[in-house]
Design a protein around this motif. Structure first.
Motif, PDB file in Angstrom:
ATOM      1  N   GLU A 135       0.752  -1.383  -0.061  1.00 12.08           N
ATOM      2  CA  GLU A 135       0.233  -0.137   0.284  1.00 12.08           C
ATOM      3  C   GLU A 135       0.838   1.426  -0.091  1.00 12.08           C
ATOM      4  OE1 GLU A 135      -3.044  -0.293   2.789  1.00 12.08           O
ATOM      5  OE2 GLU A 135      -4.144  -1.878   2.217  1.00 12.08           O
ATOM      6  N   PRO A 136       2.141   1.264   0.618  1.00  5.42           N
ATOM      7  CA  PRO A 136       2.920   2.622   0.480  1.00  5.42           C
ATOM      8  C   PRO A 136       3.403   2.903  -0.902  1.00  5.42           C
ATOM      9  CG  PRO A 136       3.470   1.165   2.422  1.00  5.42           C
ATOM     10  CD  PRO A 136       2.688   0.373   1.552  1.00  5.42           C
ATOM     11  N   GLN A 137       3.184   2.126  -1.832  1.00  2.00           N
ATOM     12  CA  GLN A 137       3.794   2.503  -3.143  1.00  2.00           C
ATOM     13  C   GLN A 137       2.636   2.763  -4.071  1.00  2.00           C
ATOM     14  OE1 GLN A 137       6.026  -0.895  -5.005  1.00  2.00           O
ATOM     15  NE2 GLN A 137       6.018  -1.981  -2.946  1.00  2.00           N
ATOM     16  N   LEU A 138       1.302   2.687  -3.576  1.00  2.00           N
ATOM     17  CA  LEU A 138       0.205   3.023  -4.501  1.00  2.00           C
ATOM     18  C   LEU A 138       0.194   4.481  -5.078  1.00  2.00           C
ATOM     19  CD1 LEU A 138      -2.565   2.229  -5.638  1.00  2.00           C
ATOM     20  CD2 LEU A 138      -3.562   3.400  -3.602  1.00  2.00           C
ATOM     21  N   GLY A 139       0.417   5.538  -4.315  1.00  2.00           N
ATOM     22  CA  GLY A 139       0.695   6.627  -4.924  1.00  2.00           C
ATOM     23  C   GLY A 139       1.522   6.887  -6.033  1.00  2.00           C
ATOM     24  N   THR A 140       2.743   6.432  -5.753  1.00  2.68           N
ATOM     25  CA  THR A 140       3.934   6.714  -6.593  1.00  2.68           C
ATOM     26  C   THR A 140       3.916   5.875  -7.923  1.00  2.68           C
ATOM     27  OG1 THR A 140       5.585   6.754  -4.716  1.00  2.68           O
ATOM     28  CG2 THR A 140       6.493   5.921  -6.900  1.00  2.68           C
ATOM     29  N   LEU A 141       3.014   4.596  -8.005  1.00  2.00           N
ATOM     30  CA  LEU A 141       3.005   4.040  -9.150  1.00  2.00           C
ATOM     31  C   LEU A 141       1.878   4.557 -10.016  1.00  2.00           C
ATOM     32  CD1 LEU A 141       3.085   0.433  -7.476  1.00  2.00           C
ATOM     33  CD2 LEU A 141       4.889   1.417  -9.217  1.00  2.00           C
ATOM     34  N   LEU A 142       0.717   4.853  -9.124  1.00  2.00           N
ATOM     35  CA  LEU A 142      -0.366   5.679  -9.961  1.00  2.00           C
ATOM     36  C   LEU A 142       0.019   6.928 -10.358  1.00  2.00           C
ATOM     37  CD1 LEU A 142      -3.466   5.002 -10.022  1.00  2.00           C
ATOM     38  CD2 LEU A 142      -3.918   6.404  -8.373  1.00  2.00           C
ATOM     39  N   ALA A 143       0.953   7.798  -9.892  1.00  2.00           N
ATOM     40  CA  ALA A 143       1.449   8.887 -10.240  1.00  2.00           C
ATOM     41  C   ALA A 143       1.998   8.944 -11.732  1.00  2.00           C
ATOM     42  CB  ALA A 143       2.271   9.709  -9.502  1.00  2.00           C
ATOM     43  N   LYS A 144       2.735   7.843 -11.645  1.00  2.00           N
ATOM     44  CA  LYS A 144       3.679   7.575 -13.075  1.00  2.00           C
ATOM     45  C   LYS A 144       2.685   7.028 -14.149  1.00  2.00           C
ATOM     46  CE  LYS A 144       7.059   6.902 -15.576  1.00  2.00           C
ATOM     47  NZ  LYS A 144       7.952   8.426 -16.073  1.00  2.00           N
ATOM     48  N   MET A 145       1.685   6.301 -13.727  1.00  4.10           N
ATOM     49  CA  MET A 145       0.754   5.614 -14.796  1.00  4.10           C
ATOM     50  C   MET A 145       0.052   6.741 -15.407  1.00  4.10           C
ATOM     51  SD  MET A 145      -0.590   2.677 -12.609  1.00  4.10           S
ATOM     52  CE  MET A 145      -1.897   1.848 -13.819  1.00  4.10           C
ATOM     53  N   LEU A 146      -0.510   7.940 -14.672  1.00  2.00           N
ATOM     54  CA  LEU A 146      -1.269   8.926 -14.776  1.00  2.00           C
ATOM     55  C   LEU A 146      -0.609   9.932 -15.720  1.00  2.00           C
ATOM     56  CD1 LEU A 146      -4.116  10.071 -14.086  1.00  2.00           C
ATOM     57  CD2 LEU A 146      -3.224  11.525 -12.394  1.00  2.00           C
ATOM     58  N   GLU A 147       0.845  10.100 -15.485  1.00  3.32           N
ATOM     59  CA  GLU A 147       1.497  10.874 -16.437  1.00  3.32           C
ATOM     60  C   GLU A 147       1.766  10.405 -17.823  1.00  3.32           C
ATOM     61  OE1 GLU A 147       6.041  12.970 -16.430  1.00  3.32           O
ATOM     62  OE2 GLU A 147       5.439  11.686 -14.595  1.00  3.32           O
ATOM     63  N   THR A 148       1.927   8.959 -17.555  1.00  3.53           N
ATOM     64  CA  THR A 148       2.021   8.399 -19.012  1.00  3.53           C
ATOM     65  C   THR A 148       0.919   8.567 -20.223  1.00  3.53           C
ATOM     66  OG1 THR A 148       3.525   6.908 -17.857  1.00  3.53           O
ATOM     67  CG2 THR A 148       2.604   6.258 -20.278  1.00  3.53           C
ATOM     68  N   MET A 149      -0.339   8.695 -19.547  1.00  2.00           N
ATOM     69  CA  MET A 149      -1.326   9.045 -20.356  1.00  2.00           C
ATOM     70  C   MET A 149      -1.454  10.475 -20.737  1.00  2.00           C
ATOM     71  SD  MET A 149      -2.894   6.283 -21.049  1.00  2.00           S
ATOM     72  CE  MET A 149      -1.242   5.802 -21.705  1.00  2.00           C
ATOM     73  N   THR A 150      -0.371  11.427 -20.481  1.00  2.00           N
ATOM     74  CA  THR A 150      -0.709  12.908 -20.923  1.00  2.00           C
ATOM     75  C   THR A 150      -1.237  13.068 -22.176  1.00  2.00           C
ATOM     76  OG1 THR A 150       0.956  13.416 -18.950  1.00  2.00           O
ATOM     77  CG2 THR A 150       0.450  14.869 -20.809  1.00  2.00           C
ATOM     78  N   ASP A 151      -0.633  12.544 -23.144  1.00  2.00           N
ATOM     79  CA  ASP A 151      -1.125  12.936 -24.576  1.00  2.00           C
ATOM     80  C   ASP A 151      -2.418  12.395 -24.923  1.00  2.00           C
ATOM     81  OD1 ASP A 151      -0.432  10.263 -24.892  1.00  2.00           O
ATOM     82  OD2 ASP A 151       1.081  10.426 -26.490  1.00  2.00           O
ATOM     83  N   ARG A 152      -3.268  11.586 -24.108  1.00  2.00           N
ATOM     84  CA  ARG A 152      -4.502  11.204 -24.456  1.00  2.00           C
ATOM     85  C   ARG A 152      -5.433  12.260 -23.757  1.00  2.00           C
ATOM     86  NH1 ARG A 152      -5.547   6.585 -26.602  1.00  2.00           N
ATOM     87  NH2 ARG A 152      -7.914   6.962 -26.121  1.00  2.00           N
ATOM     88  N   GLY A 153      -4.969  12.971 -22.673  1.00  2.00           N
ATOM     89  CA  GLY A 153      -5.670  14.047 -22.060  1.00  2.00           C
ATOM     90  C   GLY A 153      -5.027  15.072 -21.263  1.00  2.00           C
ATOM     91  N   PRO A 154      -4.380  16.003 -21.971  1.00  2.00           N
ATOM     92  CA  PRO A 154      -3.405  17.133 -21.437  1.00  2.00           C
ATOM     93  C   PRO A 154      -4.288  18.277 -20.866  1.00  2.00           C
ATOM     94  CG  PRO A 154      -3.638  17.363 -23.655  1.00  2.00           C
ATOM     95  CD  PRO A 154      -4.492  16.337 -23.546  1.00  2.00           C
ATOM     96  N   ASP A 155      -5.789  18.591 -20.702  1.00  2.00           N
ATOM     97  CA  ASP A 155      -6.223  19.518 -20.105  1.00  2.00           C
ATOM     98  C   ASP A 155      -6.705  19.465 -18.902  1.00  2.00           C
ATOM     99  OD1 ASP A 155      -8.963  18.516 -20.281  1.00  2.00           O
ATOM    100  OD2 ASP A 155      -9.127  18.679 -22.238  1.00  2.00           O
ATOM    101  N   SER A 156      -6.775  18.307 -18.264  1.00  2.00           N
ATOM    102  CA  SER A 156      -7.061  18.202 -16.808  1.00  2.00           C
ATOM    103  C   SER A 156      -6.947  16.901 -16.549  1.00  2.00           C
ATOM    104  CB  SER A 156      -8.673  18.572 -16.575  1.00  2.00           C
ATOM    105  OG  SER A 156      -9.617  17.881 -17.384  1.00  2.00           O
TER     106      SER A 156
END
Length: 297
Positions: A15-36
């Motif tokens: 569980e302590p790794q959740l935020g770090t892993l999710l943040a990287k996944m979210l950033e990787t999808m930037t070009d699918r949704g850069p406005d918000s």
């Protein structure tokens, strides 16, 4: 075109790794949704209920939260994160908080309510949104995220995902619904209310309504396949669970990975490549019109 990510950890020690892993996944999808962008994290239990509040700026939110805390007296805790504040109050006082906010702080929105769930969302690049709220520093059992490219409505914080219409319930969506206006009117007659015109909020409201009527999450998602018209991929979070469903046509991209440690979802495989043990994961495309669900008690 939007990007969705989700991560469900099967083992508490991760569980302590959740935020770090999710943040990287979210950033990787930037070009699918850069406005918000936005995300929901299911972390530690509150003694009562956690209300995530959002204001137009940090100063006005801090002022409203301080006045509210003063009006409620003892038994209130708050954690400030940029334009959002998580207010923990006794469950019996949730209605009192909402009434006070409506009367005394009309510019402050209640983004979510739950024992475990917190939701954060803002306009901006996904990496910036994640950094503003310190997603990497958060822990929990599961979380979902969304990067938005607004094609049918304005770029606003209110239009960002996730949407929550029930306690510890939230939903992110890639696609478009064609019958959401009619469905909104039907749900309003059932007593639901909506803060936006976004079709995703209607989908979230539909699932909340079905579960209030006694359906399980899986049953609610199965009925959405006939009651919701359009094309969609939904990723849903509840207090103990995580679920995915695609419409019968399934024209929106989706990929999942499962190991002994986690289940992960991404709109594209590249959102998953940084996860530990991904080289040994069972990677698959979720089938059309099939509900995938996991729970941890």
């Amino acid at each position: 075109m939007c990007g969705i990510v989700g991560l469900f950890l099967k083992k508490p020690e991760l569980e302590p790794q959740l935020g770090t892993l999710l943040a990287k996944m979210l950033e990787t999808m930037t070009d699918r949704g850069p406005d918000s962008a936005g995300f929901a994290v299911y972390g530690s239990d509150a003694a009562g209920v956690k209300l995530t509040l959002r204001g137009p700026d940090r100063a006005s939110l801090a002022d409203a939260a301080a006045r509210l805390e003063g009006a409620l007296g003892e038994g209130v805790e708050r954690v400030e994160r940029d334009t959002h504040t998580v207010l923990s109050v006794p469950a019996a006082r949730e209605d009192e908080v909402r009434t006070w906010l409506k009367a005394n702080a009309p510019g402050i929105d209640v983004v979510s309510a739950g024992r475990r769930m917190e939701i954060y969302k803002e306009v901006g690049l996904p990496a910036s949104v994640a950094e503003r709220f310190d997603l990497s520093g958060m822990s929990g059992s599961h979380g979902i995220g969304h990067t938005r490219m607004a094609t049918e409505s304005a770029v606003t914080t209110n239009g960002a995902h996730p949407f929550s219409t029930g306690t510890d319930e939230c939903l992110v969506h890639n696609g478009s619904l064609s019958n959401h206006n009619d469905l909104r009117r039907r749900l309003e007659r059932e007593g639901l209310s909506f803060a936006t015109k976004n079709d995703t909020e209607v989908a979230a409201g539909y699932l909340s309504w079905r579960m209030r009527e006694g359906a399980s999450l899986k049953e609610a998602l199965e009925s959405s396949l006939t009651d919701l018209d359009g094309f969609f991929t939904f990723v849903v979070g509840t207090e103990t669970g995580f679920a995915v469903v695609r419409d019968p046509i399934a024209c929106k991209p989706a990929v999942m990975a499962e190991t002994d440690d986690y289940v992960a979802f991404g709109s594209e495989y590249r959102a998953l490549v940084g996860l530990p043990g991904i080289d040994k994961a069972r990677v698959f495309e979720p089938e059309p019109a099939k509900v995938y669900a996991w729970e941890r008690h």
